[in-house]
Motif scaffolding. Structure first.
Motif, PDB file in Angstrom:
ATOM      1  N   PRO A 290       1.111  -1.252  -0.371  1.00 42.98           N
ATOM      2  CA  PRO A 290       0.514  -0.028  -0.031  1.00 42.98           C
ATOM      3  C   PRO A 290       1.159   1.312  -0.036  1.00 42.98           C
ATOM      4  CG  PRO A 290      -0.241  -0.645   2.220  1.00 42.98           C
ATOM      5  CD  PRO A 290       0.777  -1.828   1.288  1.00 42.98           C
ATOM      6  N   VAL A 291      -0.021   2.434  -0.687  1.00 42.85           N
ATOM      7  CA  VAL A 291       0.929   3.325  -0.622  1.00 42.85           C
ATOM      8  C   VAL A 291       1.252   3.961   0.738  1.00 42.85           C
ATOM      9  CG1 VAL A 291      -0.925   5.001  -1.007  1.00 42.85           C
ATOM     10  CG2 VAL A 291       1.231   5.564  -1.746  1.00 42.85           C
ATOM     11  N   LEU A 292       0.892   3.936   2.171  1.00 44.83           N
ATOM     12  CA  LEU A 292       0.940   4.244   2.874  1.00 44.83           C
ATOM     13  C   LEU A 292       2.171   3.613   4.075  1.00 44.83           C
ATOM     14  CD1 LEU A 292       0.459   6.301   5.579  1.00 44.83           C
ATOM     15  CD2 LEU A 292      -1.066   4.237   6.240  1.00 44.83           C
ATOM     16  N   ALA A 293       2.861   2.405   3.551  1.00 38.08           N
ATOM     17  CA  ALA A 293       3.437   1.279   3.940  1.00 38.08           C
ATOM     18  C   ALA A 293       5.082   2.038   2.853  1.00 38.08           C
ATOM     19  CB  ALA A 293       3.613  -0.263   3.782  1.00 38.08           C
ATOM     20  N   TYR A 294       4.794   2.842   1.670  1.00 35.34           N
ATOM     21  CA  TYR A 294       6.126   2.982   0.762  1.00 35.34           C
ATOM     22  C   TYR A 294       5.738   4.227   1.220  1.00 35.34           C
ATOM     23  CZ  TYR A 294       8.832   4.176  -3.035  1.00 35.34           C
ATOM     24  OH  TYR A 294       9.876   4.946  -4.042  1.00 35.34           O
ATOM     25  N   ASN A 295       5.294   5.469   1.551  1.00 36.33           N
ATOM     26  CA  ASN A 295       5.580   6.527   1.979  1.00 36.33           C
ATOM     27  C   ASN A 295       5.924   6.575   3.445  1.00 36.33           C
ATOM     28  OD1 ASN A 295       5.051   7.641  -0.432  1.00 36.33           O
ATOM     29  ND2 ASN A 295       2.787   8.068   0.182  1.00 36.33           N
ATOM     30  N   THR A 296       6.096   5.593   4.112  1.00 42.42           N
ATOM     31  CA  THR A 296       6.114   5.639   5.531  1.00 42.42           C
ATOM     32  C   THR A 296       7.083   4.403   5.996  1.00 42.42           C
ATOM     33  OG1 THR A 296       4.702   4.177   6.288  1.00 42.42           O
ATOM     34  CG2 THR A 296       3.799   6.379   6.199  1.00 42.42           C
ATOM     35  N   PHE A 297       7.694   3.184   5.600  1.00 40.74           N
ATOM     36  CA  PHE A 297       8.266   2.501   5.264  1.00 40.74           C
ATOM     37  C   PHE A 297       9.684   2.128   4.136  1.00 40.74           C
ATOM     38  CE2 PHE A 297      10.578  -1.784   5.191  1.00 40.74           C
ATOM     39  CZ  PHE A 297      11.016  -1.635   6.509  1.00 40.74           C
ATOM     40  N   PHE A 298       9.434   2.243   3.067  1.00 42.10           N
ATOM     41  CA  PHE A 298      10.178   1.916   2.255  1.00 42.10           C
ATOM     42  C   PHE A 298      11.362   2.979   1.305  1.00 42.10           C
ATOM     43  CE2 PHE A 298       7.068  -2.066   1.793  1.00 42.10           C
ATOM     44  CZ  PHE A 298       7.689  -2.910   1.723  1.00 42.10           C
ATOM     45  N   LYS A 299      10.415   3.835   1.847  1.00 51.85           N
ATOM     46  CA  LYS A 299      11.515   5.656   1.605  1.00 51.85           C
ATOM     47  C   LYS A 299      12.511   5.558   2.281  1.00 51.85           C
ATOM     48  CE  LYS A 299       7.873   8.281  -1.194  1.00 51.85           C
ATOM     49  NZ  LYS A 299       7.364   9.175  -1.530  1.00 51.85           N
ATOM     50  N   ARG A 300      13.070   4.465   3.497  1.00 50.39           N
ATOM     51  CA  ARG A 300      13.873   4.841   4.140  1.00 50.39           C
ATOM     52  C   ARG A 300      15.485   4.468   3.709  1.00 50.39           C
ATOM     53  NH1 ARG A 300      11.207   2.603   9.637  1.00 50.39           N
ATOM     54  NH2 ARG A 300       9.313   4.105  10.050  1.00 50.39           N
ATOM     55  N   GLU A 301      16.236   5.043   3.790  1.00 50.04           N
ATOM     56  CA  GLU A 301      17.835   4.460   3.494  1.00 50.04           C
ATOM     57  C   GLU A 301      17.469   3.155   3.644  1.00 50.04           C
ATOM     58  OE1 GLU A 301      22.053   5.682   3.450  1.00 50.04           O
ATOM     59  OE2 GLU A 301      21.038   5.976   5.679  1.00 50.04           O
ATOM     60  N   PHE A 302      17.367   2.404   4.856  1.00 48.98           N
ATOM     61  CA  PHE A 302      17.917   0.826   4.959  1.00 48.98           C
ATOM     62  C   PHE A 302      16.789  -0.278   3.543  1.00 48.98           C
ATOM     63  CE2 PHE A 302      16.887  -2.926   6.112  1.00 48.98           C
ATOM     64  CZ  PHE A 302      17.690  -4.045   6.460  1.00 48.98           C
ATOM     65  N   ALA A 303      15.496   0.222   3.706  1.00 49.78           N
ATOM     66  CA  ALA A 303      14.472  -0.145   3.298  1.00 49.78           C
ATOM     67  C   ALA A 303      14.985   0.217   1.557  1.00 49.78           C
ATOM     68  CB  ALA A 303      13.079   0.469   3.285  1.00 49.78           C
ATOM     69  N   GLN A 304      15.044   1.626   1.209  1.00 49.15           N
ATOM     70  CA  GLN A 304      16.039   1.499   0.430  1.00 49.15           C
ATOM     71  C   GLN A 304      16.730   0.119  -0.356  1.00 49.15           C
ATOM     72  OE1 GLN A 304      15.035   3.435  -2.732  1.00 49.15           O
ATOM     73  NE2 GLN A 304      12.689   3.356  -1.290  1.00 49.15           N
ATOM     74  N   ILE A 305      18.319   0.161   0.014  1.00 49.07           N
ATOM     75  CA  ILE A 305      19.162  -0.240   0.095  1.00 49.07           C
ATOM     76  C   ILE A 305      19.195  -1.870   0.267  1.00 49.07           C
ATOM     77  CG2 ILE A 305      21.330  -0.907   1.109  1.00 49.07           C
ATOM     78  CD1 ILE A 305      21.385   1.904   2.779  1.00 49.07           C
ATOM     79  N   SER A 306      17.512  -2.089   0.778  1.00 48.45           N
ATOM     80  CA  SER A 306      17.598  -3.489   0.564  1.00 48.45           C
ATOM     81  C   SER A 306      16.923  -3.628  -0.789  1.00 48.45           C
ATOM     82  CB  SER A 306      16.078  -4.067   1.383  1.00 48.45           C
ATOM     83  OG  SER A 306      16.315  -4.820   1.558  1.00 48.45           O
ATOM     84  N   LEU A 307      16.060  -2.782  -1.077  1.00 49.42           N
ATOM     85  CA  LEU A 307      15.136  -3.134  -1.994  1.00 49.42           C
ATOM     86  C   LEU A 307      16.143  -3.494  -3.151  1.00 49.42           C
ATOM     87  CD1 LEU A 307      12.495  -0.288  -1.741  1.00 49.42           C
ATOM     88  CD2 LEU A 307      12.298  -2.510  -2.075  1.00 49.42           C
ATOM     89  N   GLU A 308      17.090  -2.079  -3.184  1.00 50.11           N
ATOM     90  CA  GLU A 308      17.985  -2.322  -4.733  1.00 50.11           C
ATOM     91  C   GLU A 308      19.055  -3.659  -4.241  1.00 50.11           C
ATOM     92  OE1 GLU A 308      21.744  -0.209  -5.917  1.00 50.11           O
ATOM     93  OE2 GLU A 308      20.204   1.167  -5.281  1.00 50.11           O
ATOM     94  N   ARG A 309      19.414  -3.866  -3.271  1.00 51.04           N
ATOM     95  CA  ARG A 309      20.058  -4.810  -3.065  1.00 51.04           C
ATOM     96  C   ARG A 309      19.686  -6.681  -3.352  1.00 51.04           C
ATOM     97  NH1 ARG A 309      24.858  -6.124   0.773  1.00 51.04           N
ATOM     98  NH2 ARG A 309      25.260  -4.067  -0.825  1.00 51.04           N
ATOM     99  N   TYR A 310      18.145  -6.515  -3.132  1.00 50.24           N
ATOM    100  CA  TYR A 310      17.461  -7.959  -3.639  1.00 50.24           C
ATOM    101  C   TYR A 310      16.523  -8.095  -4.472  1.00 50.24           C
ATOM    102  CZ  TYR A 310      18.998  -9.155   1.095  1.00 50.24           C
ATOM    103  OH  TYR A 310      19.673  -9.551   2.107  1.00 50.24           O
ATOM    104  N   GLU A 311      16.720  -6.983  -5.844  1.00 52.20           N
ATOM    105  CA  GLU A 311      16.249  -6.225  -6.729  1.00 52.20           C
ATOM    106  C   GLU A 311      14.778  -6.323  -6.641  1.00 52.20           C
ATOM    107  OE1 GLU A 311      18.578  -9.048  -9.449  1.00 52.20           O
ATOM    108  OE2 GLU A 311      20.370  -7.484  -8.697  1.00 52.20           O
ATOM    109  N   ILE A 312      13.939  -5.994  -6.019  1.00 56.36           N
ATOM    110  CA  ILE A 312      12.391  -5.820  -5.513  1.00 56.36           C
ATOM    111  C   ILE A 312      12.338  -5.196  -6.426  1.00 56.36           C
ATOM    112  CG2 ILE A 312      10.511  -6.065  -3.289  1.00 56.36           C
ATOM    113  CD1 ILE A 312      12.902  -8.011  -2.920  1.00 56.36           C
ATOM    114  N   LYS A 313      10.747  -5.887  -7.552  1.00 57.48           N
ATOM    115  CA  LYS A 313      10.440  -4.872  -7.491  1.00 57.48           C
ATOM    116  C   LYS A 313       8.712  -4.733  -7.119  1.00 57.48           C
ATOM    117  CE  LYS A 313      12.038  -7.308 -11.825  1.00 57.48           C
ATOM    118  NZ  LYS A 313      12.791  -6.628 -12.430  1.00 57.48           N
ATOM    119  N   LEU A 314       8.442  -3.386  -6.975  1.00 60.26           N
ATOM    120  CA  LEU A 314       7.490  -3.259  -6.058  1.00 60.26           C
ATOM    121  C   LEU A 314       5.971  -2.392  -7.055  1.00 60.26           C
ATOM    122  CD1 LEU A 314       8.945  -0.988  -3.575  1.00 60.26           C
ATOM    123  CD2 LEU A 314       8.112  -3.410  -3.831  1.00 60.26           C
TER     124      LEU A 314
END
Length: 138
Positions: free
Chosen positions: A99-123
């Motif tokens: 959900p957009v709320l989770a993206y805006n509150t958690f997934f924009k954090r630096e750790f989450a962004q690094i993790s998404l890039e490292r594990y090549e997670i498509k959203l």
């Protein structure tokens, strides 16, 4: 059969609005003696020379008190599903729908962004109230 996420129907409707044809609800796989149930399988006809695009979508709500715990669970599930798809349906692309709320509150954090890039997670980022996809992050 596994329980469907609270926003399962929302994501299905949002995909259909973007002219995706839902082919599997759920997408069932068996790999190496292990059964998997990915929330949705869908396809979309592209230009004639490209054929069709097939995706699998794992839907998450991120409604618990701990978004990090939700992410740990979603990441483990996503990586296992992606491996199963690589073995059984290598042309199908796996997306994690959040959900957009989770993206805006958690997934924009630096750790989450690094993790998404490292594990090549498509959203797929969806708005549960509007029943639309807000953004695709390939």
């Amino acid at each position: 059969m596994a329980a469907k996420d609270k926003f399962h129907a929302v994501v299905r409707i949002a995909l259909e609005k973007e002219e995706w044809q839902i082919t599997d609800d759920p997408l069932l796989l068996e790999v190496g003696g292990t059964k998997f149930e990915i929330d949705l399988g869908a396809e979309q006809l592209l230009a004639a020379e490209r054929g069709e695009e097939k995706i699998a979508v794992e839907i998450k709500t991120f409604l618990s008190d701990s978004p990090l715990t939700d992410y740990h669970n979603a990441l483990g599930q996503f990586l296992n599903y992606r491996l199963a798809l690589e073995i059984s349906e290598p042309r199908r692309i796996l997306y994690l729908a959040i959900p957009v709320l989770a993206y805006n509150t958690f997934f924009k954090r630096e750790f989450a962004q690094i993790s998404l890039e490292r594990y090549e997670i498509k959203l797929i980022i969806y708005d549960p109230k509007q029943e639309v996809i807000v953004q695709w992050i390939p």
